[in-house]
Write an enzyme that holds these catalytic residues in place. Sequence first.
Site, PDB file in Angstrom:
ATOM      1  N   GLU A 126       0.854  -1.195   0.000  1.00  0.00           N
ATOM      2  CA  GLU A 126       0.000   0.000   0.000  1.00  0.00           C
ATOM      3  C   GLU A 126       0.887   1.241   0.000  1.00  0.00           C
ATOM      4  O   GLU A 126       2.084   1.155   0.314  1.00  0.00           O
ATOM      5  CB  GLU A 126      -0.887  -0.003   1.247  1.00  0.00           C
ATOM      6  CG  GLU A 126      -1.825  -1.191   1.281  1.00  0.00           C
ATOM      7  CD  GLU A 126      -2.822  -1.146   2.428  1.00  0.00           C
ATOM      8  OE1 GLU A 126      -2.773  -0.183   3.243  1.00  0.00           O
ATOM      9  OE2 GLU A 126      -3.644  -2.071   2.502  1.00  0.00           O
ATOM     10  N   GLN A 278      43.856  -9.091 -17.440  1.00  0.00           N
ATOM     11  CA  GLN A 278      43.416  -9.628 -16.143  1.00  0.00           C
ATOM     12  C   GLN A 278      42.313  -8.778 -15.516  1.00  0.00           C
ATOM     13  O   GLN A 278      41.442  -9.306 -14.829  1.00  0.00           O
ATOM     14  CB  GLN A 278      44.603  -9.722 -15.182  1.00  0.00           C
ATOM     15  CG  GLN A 278      45.468 -10.937 -15.451  1.00  0.00           C
ATOM     16  CD  GLN A 278      46.450 -11.223 -14.326  1.00  0.00           C
ATOM     17  OE1 GLN A 278      46.713 -10.354 -13.497  1.00  0.00           O
ATOM     18  NE2 GLN A 278      46.993 -12.408 -14.298  1.00  0.00           N
ATOM     19  N   GLU A 362       9.185  -8.124  -3.667  1.00  0.00           N
ATOM     20  CA  GLU A 362       9.027  -9.319  -2.806  1.00  0.00           C
ATOM     21  C   GLU A 362       9.821  -9.169  -1.511  1.00  0.00           C
ATOM     22  O   GLU A 362      10.376 -10.139  -0.984  1.00  0.00           O
ATOM     23  CB  GLU A 362       9.411 -10.603  -3.551  1.00  0.00           C
ATOM     24  CG  GLU A 362       8.444 -10.904  -4.667  1.00  0.00           C
ATOM     25  CD  GLU A 362       7.826 -12.296  -4.624  1.00  0.00           C
ATOM     26  OE1 GLU A 362       6.990 -12.539  -5.476  1.00  0.00           O
ATOM     27  OE2 GLU A 362       8.149 -13.114  -3.752  1.00  0.00           O
TER      28      GLU A 362
HETATM   29  N1  COS Z   1       5.533 -18.051   8.512  1.00  0.00           N
HETATM   30  C1  COS Z   1       4.568 -18.201   9.435  1.00  0.00           C
HETATM   31  N2  COS Z   1       4.328 -17.282  10.413  1.00  0.00           N
HETATM   32  C2  COS Z   1       5.097 -16.178  10.429  1.00  0.00           C
HETATM   33  C3  COS Z   1       6.124 -15.953   9.490  1.00  0.00           C
HETATM   34  C4  COS Z   1       6.342 -16.956   8.508  1.00  0.00           C
HETATM   35  N3  COS Z   1       7.307 -16.832   7.582  1.00  0.00           N
HETATM   36  N4  COS Z   1       6.718 -14.781   9.754  1.00  0.00           N
HETATM   37  C5  COS Z   1       6.089 -14.265  10.835  1.00  0.00           C
HETATM   38  N5  COS Z   1       5.112 -15.123  11.240  1.00  0.00           N
HETATM   39  C6  COS Z   1       4.229 -14.968  12.383  1.00  0.00           C
HETATM   40  C7  COS Z   1       5.004 -14.723  13.683  1.00  0.00           C
HETATM   41  O1  COS Z   1       5.402 -15.940  14.253  1.00  0.00           O
HETATM   42  C8  COS Z   1       3.981 -13.991  14.513  1.00  0.00           C
HETATM   43  O2  COS Z   1       3.043 -14.947  15.003  1.00  0.00           O
HETATM   44  P1  COS Z   1       2.395 -14.888  16.507  1.00  0.00           P
HETATM   45  O3  COS Z   1       1.652 -13.610  16.592  1.00  0.00           O
HETATM   46  O4  COS Z   1       1.538 -16.093  16.551  1.00  0.00           O
HETATM   47  O5  COS Z   1       3.559 -14.923  17.436  1.00  0.00           O
HETATM   48  C9  COS Z   1       3.246 -13.135  13.485  1.00  0.00           C
HETATM   49  O6  COS Z   1       3.425 -13.796  12.228  1.00  0.00           O
HETATM   50  C10 COS Z   1       3.763 -11.725  13.406  1.00  0.00           C
HETATM   51  O7  COS Z   1       5.132 -11.782  13.053  1.00  0.00           O
HETATM   52  P2  COS Z   1       6.171 -10.610  13.351  1.00  0.00           P
HETATM   53  O8  COS Z   1       5.969 -10.129  14.756  1.00  0.00           O
HETATM   54  O9  COS Z   1       7.517 -11.118  12.966  1.00  0.00           O
HETATM   55  O10 COS Z   1       5.664  -9.467  12.346  1.00  0.00           O
HETATM   56  P3  COS Z   1       6.270  -8.031  11.995  1.00  0.00           P
HETATM   57  O11 COS Z   1       5.167  -7.068  11.905  1.00  0.00           O
HETATM   58  O12 COS Z   1       7.404  -7.736  12.916  1.00  0.00           O
HETATM   59  O13 COS Z   1       6.762  -8.172  10.458  1.00  0.00           O
HETATM   60  C11 COS Z   1       8.198  -8.588   8.581  1.00  0.00           C
HETATM   61  C12 COS Z   1       7.659  -8.956   9.998  1.00  0.00           C
HETATM   62  C13 COS Z   1       8.959  -7.280   8.502  1.00  0.00           C
HETATM   63  C14 COS Z   1       9.126  -9.749   8.331  1.00  0.00           C
HETATM   64  C15 COS Z   1       7.038  -8.554   7.539  1.00  0.00           C
HETATM   65  O14 COS Z   1       6.251  -7.401   7.679  1.00  0.00           O
HETATM   66  C16 COS Z   1       7.547  -8.647   6.086  1.00  0.00           C
HETATM   67  O15 COS Z   1       7.872  -9.732   5.599  1.00  0.00           O
HETATM   68  N6  COS Z   1       7.602  -7.517   5.365  1.00  0.00           N
HETATM   69  C17 COS Z   1       7.999  -7.476   3.951  1.00  0.00           C
HETATM   70  C18 COS Z   1       6.799  -7.697   3.083  1.00  0.00           C
HETATM   71  C19 COS Z   1       7.147  -7.887   1.663  1.00  0.00           C
HETATM   72  O16 COS Z   1       7.916  -8.756   1.290  1.00  0.00           O
HETATM   73  N7  COS Z   1       6.523  -7.082   0.813  1.00  0.00           N
HETATM   74  C20 COS Z   1       6.707  -7.161  -0.579  1.00  0.00           C
HETATM   75  C21 COS Z   1       5.414  -7.009  -1.261  1.00  0.00           C
HETATM   76  S1  COS Z   1       4.760  -8.453  -1.867  1.00  0.00           S
HETATM   77  S2  COS Z   1       5.449  -8.488  -3.697  1.00  0.00           S
END
Ligand code: COS
Length: 379
Positions: A126, A278, A362
């Site tokens: 978003e 090189q 991603e």
């Molecule tokens: N698989 C399963 N569960 C997961 C997980 C995974 N890979 N990663 C996190 N979780 C779970 C955690 O265990 C936690 O669960 P509980 O509440 O039950 O303890 C919950 O999800 C929240 O996780 P976390 O606290 O780590 O979340 P954050 O808000 O700190 O966010 C990041 C983590 C930054 C890693 C996440 O927002 C992210 O991946 N951002 C990037 C997004 C992205 O790639 N965007 C691109 C657009 S798509 S093309």
Amino acid sequence: MQFELNDEQLALQEAARRFARDEIAPIAAEYDQSGEFPREIIQKAWELGFSSTAIPTDYGGLGLSSLDTCFVTEEIAWACAGIGTSIMCNDLGLMPIIIAGSEAQKKEWLTHCASEFSLISFCLSEPTAGSDVAGLQLLAEKDGADYVLNGTKCWITNGGEANLYTVFATLSRTSRHEGICAFIVPADLVGISLGKKEDKLGQRASDTRTIHFDGVRVPESQRLGAEGAGFKIAMRTLDRTRPPIGALATGIAQRALDESTAYALERKAFGAPISDFQAVQFMLADMAKDIEAARLLTHKSAWMVDQGRRASKNSSIAKCFATDAAMRVSIDAVQIFGGNGYSKDYPVEKLMRDAKLMQIYEGTNQIQRLVIARELFRG
Ligand code: COS
């Protein structure tokens, strides 16, 4: 442990290579310049089984493994990463349904996407929430048997061309990850409108859009998983779709090395081919090292996905390393080509522009490092 591909994998790789080199490579520069969406070639890729590869055979798909998808993706990206992104985007859009869909949802939506040419977009990012998924603001309010969606998604690959979206929305803008839900949303629902098409630096053949949701009614039957399960569905999806991003990056890097090696053997300076020097040899050797490592890390992470293991750390390592490598390698390719490298008459400046996006989409490579570090601490 063995590093050889089996006969079926070799045949799949060869088929993808032929399609990429014969049909995508010749049109890549044209679509890069015009920024038009190459719908015909993307449909052809779907017909040949190079798109929507993850749909299980039970629903009429090919059910390719993540590793097999990586073989296909690398070949297609060698020819054009922008067209490759558009082709591979269906697996990203479909993965939430494959991971979290009920039997009825899978039967309806996966079977449809396997039998008719469809484009499916993954609607997560978003304007104010890219890296911070839990901070997304697109609201899903319950109204009878429906949810009403209001908000905006941006940077949506194939957004203007897709006929189906998987959309992530929140039940309350303050509940962070616990409020997020995932929905299957046909693109022709009332209230959906297309916003700006991004005029991008690279990967210009892929359609990247803003999409507005204004009072869009989605039946409860199209929610994936339980209320509040959306965040984890998104994370589990990305764990499985980052290995093919590593493969896309490897394809760009391999093309940069192939072009650079050929150019170095042919281009003369100081009375000799520049491959004799090189300074150039060391650059080519570093490129080859990077590519070998990127490919192995990518294949290992895909293998982990195929084993059904939690692949968060390895998928992020592969995505991060391979895309950083593609950036390094394509910059060096431009350097080896010298002034010619900076000209659109030669293929390497496009590779450099295409590679840059790989470090951002991603999940930025900063987010990948964060995921890797968190997984280390999880033990
Ligand atoms: N698989 C399963 N569960 C997961 C997980 C995974 N890979 N990663 C996190 N979780 C779970 C955690 O265990 C936690 O669960 P509980 O509440 O039950 O303890 C919950 O999800 C929240 O996780 P976390 O606290 O780590 O979340 P954050 O808000 O700190 O966010 C990041 C983590 C930054 C890693 C996440 O927002 C992210 O991946 N951002 C990037 C997004 C992205 O790639 N965007 C691109 C657009 S798509 S093309």
